[in-house]
Design an enzyme around this catalytic site. Structure first.
Site, PDB file in Angstrom:
ATOM      1  CG  PHE A 104      -2.022   0.940   1.209  1.00 59.55           C
ATOM      2  CD1 PHE A 104      -3.211   0.606   0.580  1.00 59.55           C
ATOM      3  CD2 PHE A 104      -1.908   2.185   1.800  1.00 59.55           C
ATOM      4  CE1 PHE A 104      -4.263   1.504   0.535  1.00 59.55           C
ATOM      5  CE2 PHE A 104      -2.963   3.090   1.761  1.00 59.55           C
ATOM      6  CZ  PHE A 104      -4.140   2.745   1.131  1.00 59.55           C
ATOM      7  CG  ASP A 113      -0.114  -2.523   7.165  1.00 56.86           C
ATOM      8  OD1 ASP A 113      -1.246  -2.930   7.525  1.00 56.86           O
ATOM      9  OD2 ASP A 113       0.077  -1.388   6.678  1.00 56.86           O
ATOM     10  CE1 TYR A 171      -9.566   2.628   6.512  1.00 51.50           C
ATOM     11  CE2 TYR A 171      -8.639   3.742   8.430  1.00 51.50           C
ATOM     12  CZ  TYR A 171      -8.537   3.348   7.111  1.00 51.50           C
ATOM     13  OH  TYR A 171      -7.408   3.661   6.401  1.00 51.50           O
ATOM     14  CE  LYS A 172      -7.987  -0.295   4.789  1.00 53.22           C
ATOM     15  NZ  LYS A 172      -6.543  -0.329   4.556  1.00 53.22           N
ATOM     16  NE  ARG A 219      -9.741  -3.027  -2.934  1.00 52.56           N
ATOM     17  CZ  ARG A 219      -9.213  -2.343  -1.924  1.00 52.56           C
ATOM     18  NH1 ARG A 219      -8.061  -2.712  -1.393  1.00 52.56           N
ATOM     19  NH2 ARG A 219      -9.810  -1.273  -1.442  1.00 52.56           N
TER      20      ARG A 219
HETATM   21  C1  PLP Z   1      -5.891   0.858   4.432  1.00 51.33           C
HETATM   22  C2  PLP Z   1      -4.418   0.760   4.564  1.00 51.33           C
HETATM   23  C3  PLP Z   1      -3.685   1.791   5.135  1.00 51.33           C
HETATM   24  C4  PLP Z   1      -4.364   3.070   5.541  1.00 51.33           C
HETATM   25  O1  PLP Z   1      -3.569   3.871   6.347  1.00 51.33           O
HETATM   26  P1  PLP Z   1      -4.220   5.187   6.994  1.00 51.33           P
HETATM   27  O2  PLP Z   1      -3.135   5.762   7.768  1.00 51.33           O
HETATM   28  O3  PLP Z   1      -5.395   4.723   7.797  1.00 51.33           O
HETATM   29  O4  PLP Z   1      -4.699   6.051   5.890  1.00 51.33           O
HETATM   30  C5  PLP Z   1      -2.320   1.622   5.285  1.00 51.33           C
HETATM   31  N1  PLP Z   1      -1.718   0.479   4.895  1.00 51.33           N
HETATM   32  C6  PLP Z   1      -2.413  -0.546   4.326  1.00 51.33           C
HETATM   33  C7  PLP Z   1      -1.702  -1.783   3.920  1.00 51.33           C
HETATM   34  C8  PLP Z   1      -3.771  -0.425   4.134  1.00 51.33           C
HETATM   35  O5  PLP Z   1      -4.448  -1.410   3.572  1.00 51.33           O
END
Ligand code: PLP
Length: 434
Positions: A130, A199, A224-225, A393
């Site tokens: 990400f 992560d 939040y996911k 997705r």
């Molecule tokens: C959703 C996601 C994020 C989001 O990070 P925020 O700091 O909440 O914006 C970061 N890393 C991964 C791998 C994600 O899937």
């Protein structure tokens, strides 16, 4: 034999987790396959938010930091969630964002590496990680004189060499839904003296995670996911107890101080994970997040993570099989592995370039928009014009997605593709958030 709608209804009737769907406020006529990006709203959240705003804030005012327990929220929610990722009480807190928490743990790891093995100069990660993870890593590399090395997943094993300080990976890839073998990768990294950061954004609440079992060093993840904590809900951070007290985290704010209300001018980090807090915590967001975590607690008697995983794999298997049966001949492929051991809780379809309305792009974005107009909410992730194709997705949250939903979702996809309705101009206008 091709699957039928009746087969899907039978699967729903036999689904032990079915009662938990009623905990969520899903709009009528919507099939929600984007819980991997923003989880659905637990019904309890509305009353909870009202209580916090009207009573705890409105009536309790500043007293609520004590009387409503606001001050304990990061830790209390952390303890509630800890077993779901295989860690003990007092080891994990909910606070700040994933990006910020990643900065904290990457910096801690960089400082530990600098002290223990200053000759190691590489931080390795996955090229299709990400982007925020890579952006934060770039910043930490600048600060600590490290080189960020980006790899394809199949190159990682060979890259775990003594010149590497830190291996930072996302357990389940956001673009493909492919999952790393956390225990094996961590063991291979440790055998070379490399610190391992995981992560868990697409893993928390979606797939079994055992951080102690894997002997991981640090972990962060979103709430939040799949945890359904609400838009922008605070993320979590964990550091292995063997490392937790070795360094301050870099954002040494007063909530991470050993005695914040002594108001002393010099920083003394709290012992343990509390030092990973920074400033004043978001009491509203944390309170609402609890409604999401409570559904997981409620899922425990139904079989907990094992039951969720079983259903998640059954849902993704079903989706893949139906797409294969019903959506042939439209340039679709699977980015998500067929092998259960390598799959998270989402299925990503690729679409070849050159099939879009202008004969250049893939049309994947427009297909997703046409699906959304029909009430099937998934999302689109852009390719890189090279090896990584555009992606449609679909996330499958076993708490509230049913087998019949999967049937109808694929039926809509089939119709969108067969009719060509995705070619309509309104589906080809790109919005700010995809
Ligand atoms: C959703 C996601 C994020 C989001 O990070 P925020 O700091 O909440 O914006 C970061 N890393 C991964 C791998 C994600 O899937």
């Amino acid at each position: 034999m091709p699957l039928t709608l009746q087969d899907c209804r039978t699967l729903d009737a036999n689904d032990v987790l079915r009662p938990l769907r009623a905990r969520f406020a899903l709009p009528e006529g919507v099939i929600y396959l984007d819980g991997n990006s923003l989880g659905a709203q637990p019904k309890a959240a509305a009353a909870c938010a009202a209580r916090v705003v009207e009573q705890e804030w409105g009536q309790g005012l500043i007293r609520s930091w004590n009387s409503a327990g606001w001050i304990d929220l990061p830790r209390r929610l952390g303890d509630q969630f800890a077993p779901w990722v295989g860690v003990g009480p007092g080891e994990l807190v909910f606070t700040d964002t994933t990006s910020i928490n990643l900065y904290k743990v990457l910096t801690a790891a960089a400082r530990i590496a600098q002290e223990d093995a200053p000759e190691r100069k590489k931080l390795i990660s996955e090229r299709s990680n990400f982007p925020t993870d890579l952006y934060i890593a770039q910043s930490v590399c600048q600060e600590y004189g490290l080189e960020l090395v980006l790899l394809e997943p199949e190159e990682i094993a060979a890259a775990l060499q003594p010149d590497v300080a830190i291996c930072m990976l996302t357990h389940v890839n956001y673009r493909t839904g492919a999952m790393h073998a956390m225990q094996e990768v961590t063991a291979a990294a440790h055998a070379q003296g490399i610190l391992c950061i995981w992560d868990l954004c697409h893993s928390a609440g979606a797939v079994p995670v055992d951080l102690h079992g894997a002997n991981a060093d640090f972990a962060v993840g979103c709430s939040y996911k799949y945890l359904n904590g609400g838009p922008g809900a605070p993320a979590f951070v964990w550091a292995h107890p063997r490392l937790i007290n070795r360094f301050w985290q870099p954002l040494s704010g007063w909530f991470g101080h050993a005695a914040p209300f002594q108001f002393t001018p010099d920083y003394q980090p709290a012992a343990g994970i509390d030092r990973y807090l920074c400033g004043t915590q978001s009491a509203l967001s944390l309170s609402v997040l609890q409604c999401g975590l409570d559904v997981f607690t409620e899922a425990e008697p139904y079989g907990g993570m094992a039951a969720l995983r079983r259903k998640s794999l059954a849902l993704t298997d079903l989706f893949m099989q139906l797409v294969q049966e019903r959506c042939q001949g439209h340039g679709l492929g699977f980015a998500t592995p067929g092998d259960h051991a390598l799959r998270g809780s989402q299925v990503c379809l690729t679409r070849s370039e050159g099939l879009g309305v202008d004969g250049k792009d893939s049309g994947a974005y427009a297909i997703v928009q046409a699906l959304i107009a029909r009430g099937v909410i998934g999302d689109f992730r852009k390719g890189d014009g090279g090896k990584h194709l555009d992606i449609l997705r679909f996330g499958f949250t076993p708490l509230y997605v049913g087998f019949e939903d999967v049937w109808h979702a694929v039926e809509h996809l089939h119709q969108v593709l067969e009719s060509g309705e995705w070619r309509q101009p309104q589906f080809n206008q790109v919005h700010a958030v995809t």
